[in-house]
Design a protein around this motif. Structure first.
Motif, mmCIF file in Angstrom:
data_model
loop_
_atom_site.group_PDB
_atom_site.id
_atom_site.type_symbol
_atom_site.label_atom_id
_atom_site.label_comp_id
_atom_site.label_asym_id
_atom_site.label_seq_id
_atom_site.Cartn_x
_atom_site.Cartn_y
_atom_site.Cartn_z
ATOM 1 N N ARG A 105 3.080 4.993 -8.562
ATOM 2 C CA ARG A 105 1.707 4.747 -8.981
ATOM 3 C C ARG A 105 1.290 3.315 -8.667
ATOM 4 N N ILE A 106 0.010 3.123 -8.433
ATOM 5 C CA ILE A 106 -0.505 1.824 -7.992
ATOM 6 C C ILE A 106 -0.124 0.713 -8.967
ATOM 7 N N LEU A 107 -0.202 0.974 -10.255
ATOM 8 C CA LEU A 107 0.094 -0.068 -11.240
ATOM 9 C C LEU A 107 1.574 -0.413 -11.289
ATOM 10 N N THR A 109 3.317 -0.659 -8.378
ATOM 11 C CA THR A 109 3.654 -1.240 -7.072
ATOM 12 C C THR A 109 3.479 -2.757 -7.085
ATOM 13 N N SER A 110 4.172 -3.390 -6.159
ATOM 14 C CA SER A 110 4.075 -4.841 -6.000
ATOM 15 C C SER A 110 3.308 -5.164 -4.722
ATOM 16 N N VAL A 111 2.960 -6.415 -4.583
ATOM 17 C CA VAL A 111 2.326 -6.868 -3.339
ATOM 18 C C VAL A 111 3.262 -6.601 -2.162
ATOM 19 N N ALA A 112 4.557 -6.806 -2.384
ATOM 20 C CA ALA A 112 5.532 -6.567 -1.315
ATOM 21 C C ALA A 112 5.552 -5.096 -0.897
ATOM 22 N N ASP A 113 5.398 -4.183 -1.857
ATOM 23 C CA ASP A 113 5.340 -2.760 -1.540
ATOM 24 C C ASP A 113 4.172 -2.461 -0.614
ATOM 25 N N TRP A 114 3.009 -3.014 -0.941
ATOM 26 C CA TRP A 114 1.822 -2.795 -0.117
ATOM 27 C C TRP A 114 1.989 -3.406 1.273
ATOM 28 N N ARG A 115 2.487 -4.625 1.309
ATOM 29 C CA ARG A 115 2.645 -5.292 2.603
ATOM 30 C C ARG A 115 3.629 -4.549 3.494
ATOM 31 N N ARG A 116 4.746 -4.125 2.914
ATOM 32 C CA ARG A 116 5.766 -3.415 3.688
ATOM 33 C C ARG A 116 5.182 -2.151 4.317
ATOM 34 N N THR A 117 4.435 -1.403 3.517
ATOM 35 C CA THR A 117 3.886 -0.133 3.996
ATOM 36 C C THR A 117 2.763 -0.342 4.997
ATOM 37 N N VAL A 160 1.647 9.306 -4.158
ATOM 38 C CA VAL A 160 1.901 8.437 -2.998
ATOM 39 C C VAL A 160 0.617 7.701 -2.598
ATOM 40 N N PRO A 161 0.015 6.942 -3.515
ATOM 41 C CA PRO A 161 -1.273 6.317 -3.212
ATOM 42 C C PRO A 161 -1.216 5.264 -2.109
ATOM 43 N N VAL A 162 -0.143 4.503 -2.043
ATOM 44 C CA VAL A 162 -0.030 3.478 -1.004
ATOM 45 C C VAL A 162 0.079 4.140 0.363
ATOM 46 N N TYR A 163 0.949 5.113 0.469
ATOM 47 C CA TYR A 163 1.124 5.857 1.720
ATOM 48 C C TYR A 163 -0.176 6.559 2.113
ATOM 49 N N HIS A 205 10.764 4.584 -0.307
ATOM 50 C CA HIS A 205 10.895 3.671 -1.444
ATOM 51 C C HIS A 205 10.040 4.194 -2.600
ATOM 52 N N PHE A 206 10.614 4.221 -3.789
ATOM 53 C CA PHE A 206 9.905 4.650 -4.993
ATOM 54 C C PHE A 206 9.693 3.435 -5.879
ATOM 55 N N ALA A 207 8.445 3.118 -6.141
ATOM 56 C CA ALA A 207 8.135 1.915 -6.915
ATOM 57 C C ALA A 207 8.372 2.136 -8.398
ATOM 58 N N GLY A 208 8.810 1.072 -9.065
ATOM 59 C CA GLY A 208 8.904 1.080 -10.512
ATOM 60 C C GLY A 208 10.040 1.880 -11.102
ATOM 61 N N VAL A 209 11.085 2.178 -10.307
ATOM 62 C CA VAL A 209 12.225 2.930 -10.833
ATOM 63 C C VAL A 209 13.523 2.209 -10.479
ATOM 64 N N SER A 210 14.578 2.569 -11.179
ATOM 65 C CA SER A 210 15.878 1.957 -10.940
ATOM 66 C C SER A 210 16.479 2.464 -9.628
ATOM 67 N N GLU A 211 17.521 1.794 -9.167
ATOM 68 C CA GLU A 211 18.192 2.232 -7.950
ATOM 69 C C GLU A 211 18.793 3.622 -8.115
ATOM 70 N N GLN A 212 19.319 3.891 -9.310
ATOM 71 C CA GLN A 212 19.888 5.218 -9.581
ATOM 72 C C GLN A 212 18.806 6.297 -9.472
ATOM 73 N N GLU A 213 17.626 5.982 -10.015
ATOM 74 C CA GLU A 213 16.518 6.932 -9.948
ATOM 75 C C GLU A 213 15.999 7.063 -8.510
#
Length: 280
Positions: A105-107, A109-117, A160-163, A205-213
């Motif tokens: 979800r957008i809230l 995500t980080s700036v880095a997530d947006w830039r990467r995508t 997948v709002p960023v995508y 990449h899934f934003a806002g979740v742990s590596e296990q998730e």
């Protein structure tokens, strides 16, 4: 076979495919190769780019060459365009297939997530369209540019709002570029598949979740697409048809056609669907 239908059209033509190291990009490079084209296989991974070029030769390419390039790097893309022009001539068909996935979800995500995508999914397309499109226009002998977009371009989503934003942007970019390059005889198409069974989701990449998730969600996505997704070769066939017919926007799978239909004729339903909770 789809490629054999277009052998006369593409034999000897110079085709450059980004993201050619795997998935839709590799299948598309292979489809043009089977039609006898000369193929430049571009991927950020030198090993997979070489493997795709080798496969293209086996499938029937007049010739094929690997190029290890990050499409998000403007300077590197400029050098690639100059190198290809000097060594092989003006590209006849450009296929922008390089892309990465991003969920969350957008809230969250980080700036880095947006830039990467956006650096890959949007800026990578902008770089190649500007550079190779200019060469096609200057040559004055036509050409074609294809961008692999997505059904996500037509449907707002909480999953997948960023995508989706990146893919909606490249559909509009394609439409604008189509209008601009028509006077030079250069066609532009956006090819929009729905669910495709590739390794794409394995690296999502899934934003806002742990590596296990992250690991759990990637495995679930891969398993789901393994059951529901169409093969990348089907999308590759759609790319060849889009070029041959100069199709502005081509949807590939039934889910993509349905989503686009709803977006055009039932906007309230489109917005209602967008509010649904994404699958866990």
């Amino acid at each position: 076979m789809e490629s054999s239908r277009y052998a006369k059209r593409f034999h000897g033509r110079l085709v450059l495919v980004t993201g050619a190291g795997s998935g839709i990009g590799r299948a598309t490079a292979g489809a043009f190769a089977a039609a006898g084209a000369r193929v430049v296989c571009v991927d950020r991974n030198a090993r997979t780019a070489s493997a795709s070029a080798d496969l293209a030769k086996v499938l029937g390419a007049t010739d094929a060459w690997p190029e290890a390039v990050d499409v998000a790097d403007a300077a590197t893309m400029e050098r690639l365009s100059e190198r290809v022009l000097s060594a092989h001539g003006v590209v006849d068909v450009l296929v922008n297939s390089a892309g990465i996935g991003m969920s969350g979800r957008i809230l969250d995500t980080s700036v880095a997530d947006w830039r990467r995508t956006l650096n890959v999914n949007l800026w990578g397309v902008i770089h190649s369209c500007r550079l190779f499109g200019r060469q096609m226009a200057d040559r004055g002998q036509g050409g074609h540019i294809v961008t692999i977009a997505s059904a996500a371009a037509f449907q707002p989503t909480r999953a997948v709002p960023v995508y989706a934003t990146s893919k909606a942007a490249v559909v509009m970019l394609s439409e604008c570029l189509r209008a601009e390059l028509a006077q030079f005889g250069v066609g532009v198409s956006a090819v929009c598949p729905g669910f495709v069974n590739t390794s794409f989701t394995a690296a999502m990449h899934f934003a806002g979740v742990s590596e296990q998730e992250q690991t759990r969600l990637r495995k679930r996505a891969v398993d789901t697409l393994g059951r529901r997704g169409c093969p990348p070769e089907r999308v590759a066939g759609a790319v060849l048809r889009a070029v041959a017919r100069n199709t502005p926007v081509a949807t590939v799978t039934p889910d993509a056609r349905l989503v686009r239909l709803i977006s055009r004729f039932a906007p309230p339903l489109r917005r209602a669907v967008a509010r649904l909770d994404p699958p866990s």
